[in-house]
Design a protein around this motif. Structure first.
Motif: not given
Length: 329
Positions: A55-73
């Motif tokens: 879900r990319g939630r919490p939004t701040i987690g996208r700094l680690a998960f990847g912007l604008p989509r998951p770095r690990q697909p």
């Protein structure tokens, strides 16, 4: 490229809900690099963390998960399978070893992992059960240790029927604690069978007034700090382990408030950010081999239904662990 050079994987290219953003595709089979092993995945266990990343939630987690989509697909973090190739420099593991680990990209037919991550799995333990252990089991183990649970303690586990909660109930009871589990009525008998002395149906009774408890392990994240403190004994310990919170910041503000106010309350408020270690996974496997710990698997799905499996976990009321099976042993 031949068909044998491809593998099936569950991929994600944007954030959202399972049925909207997940799809199967054929992608190249990965080759293990320096210090890596390739695992032929037999089973993958799902966790709340998979949903947060999806879900990319919490939004701040996208700094680690990847912007604008998951770095690990490729979704999935817990897996078990058989080593089928090793990269240069690998000395601890060999082709044919049965292993389990927390590692990215579990929902694929093959995954490459650093050699330091996988733990050997005894032949007596089915790989579907082994996959259920790493993230949830270690989180529960660390929660019980951070809480200082010992014989004679009164311990409450909020979220007792879930993946982490089902391990926490067993580990706390094995330490000699009197465990109260909070869950839905349909899971009451299951939680009692794991070693709880008492079960509270959250829909029928408010556990806050049932204390005092020496340790409260909060895995649900659905009560305020004030309410949770009310359930504690004057010198009790609250262990916070939930990703729930605000859409933007998740549990960060809550955890920060717990750390800041802990010295002022006389109670110990301990946020837990679990980190899976190979030694602790191995320790849990040894407990399972002795028969005093068992993974609670609520549902299994075949690989082709992995999207539905993640949708089920997303609903937030899964019993025990949800496991996706990719191959027969």
């Amino acid at each position: 490229m031949t068909v044998s050079d491809l593998m099936r994987a569950l991929l994600q290219d944007s954030y959202g809900e399972a049925r909207d953003v997940l799809a199967f595709d054929d992608i190249p089979v990965p080759e293990p690099g320096e210090g890596e092993v390739r695992v032929r995945v037999h089973a993958a266990a799902l966790n709340a963390a998979d949903v947060y990343i999806m879900r990319g939630r919490p939004t701040i987690g996208r700094l680690a998960f990847g912007l604008p989509r998951p770095r690990q697909p490729i979704r999935g973090q817990d897996l078990a399978g058989v080593v089928d190739a090793v990269g240069p420099g690998v000395t601890r593991l060999s082709v044919g070893d049965r292993v389990a680990a927390e590692g990215d990209g579990a929902l694929a037919e093959y995954a490459c992992l650093k050699e330091a991550l996988p733990v050997r799995v005894a032949a007596s333990l089915p790989l579907a059960e082994a996959a259920a252990v790493p993230l949830a089991g270690v989180t529960a183990l660390q929660a019980v240790r951070v809480g200082g649970v010992r014989s004679g303690h009164r311990v409450l586990v909020n979220g007792a029927a879930g993946g982490v909660g089902s391990f926490a109930v067993q580990l706390a009871a094995a330490n000699g604690a009197e465990v109260t589990g909070v869950c839905g009525a349909r899971n009451a008998e299951t939680v009692l069978s794991l070693g709880a002395a008492r079960v509270i149906d959250y829909a029928a009774e408010d556990f806050v007034g049932t204390g005092p408890y020496d340790v409260v392990v909060d895995l649900a994240g659905n009560r305020t700090l004030r309410e949770l403190r009310t359930a504690l004994a004057p010198d009790g310990t609250l262990v916070l382990s939930s990703g729930n919170g605000t859409p933007m910041m998740g549990p960060l503000w809550r955890n920060a408030a717990a750390s800041l106010t802990s010295p002022l309350t006389g109670r110990r408020l301990r946020p837990l950010l679990a980190r899976t270690s190979r030694d602790e996974v191995g320790y849990l496997f040894s407990r399972i081999a002795r028969g005093d710990l068992r993974p609670l698997i609520g549902r299994t799905y075949p690989f082709e239904e992995a999207v539905e499996a993640l949708a089920h976990v997303s609903e937030g009321h899964a019993r025990g662990k949800v496991v996706v099976t990719l191959r027969e042993e």
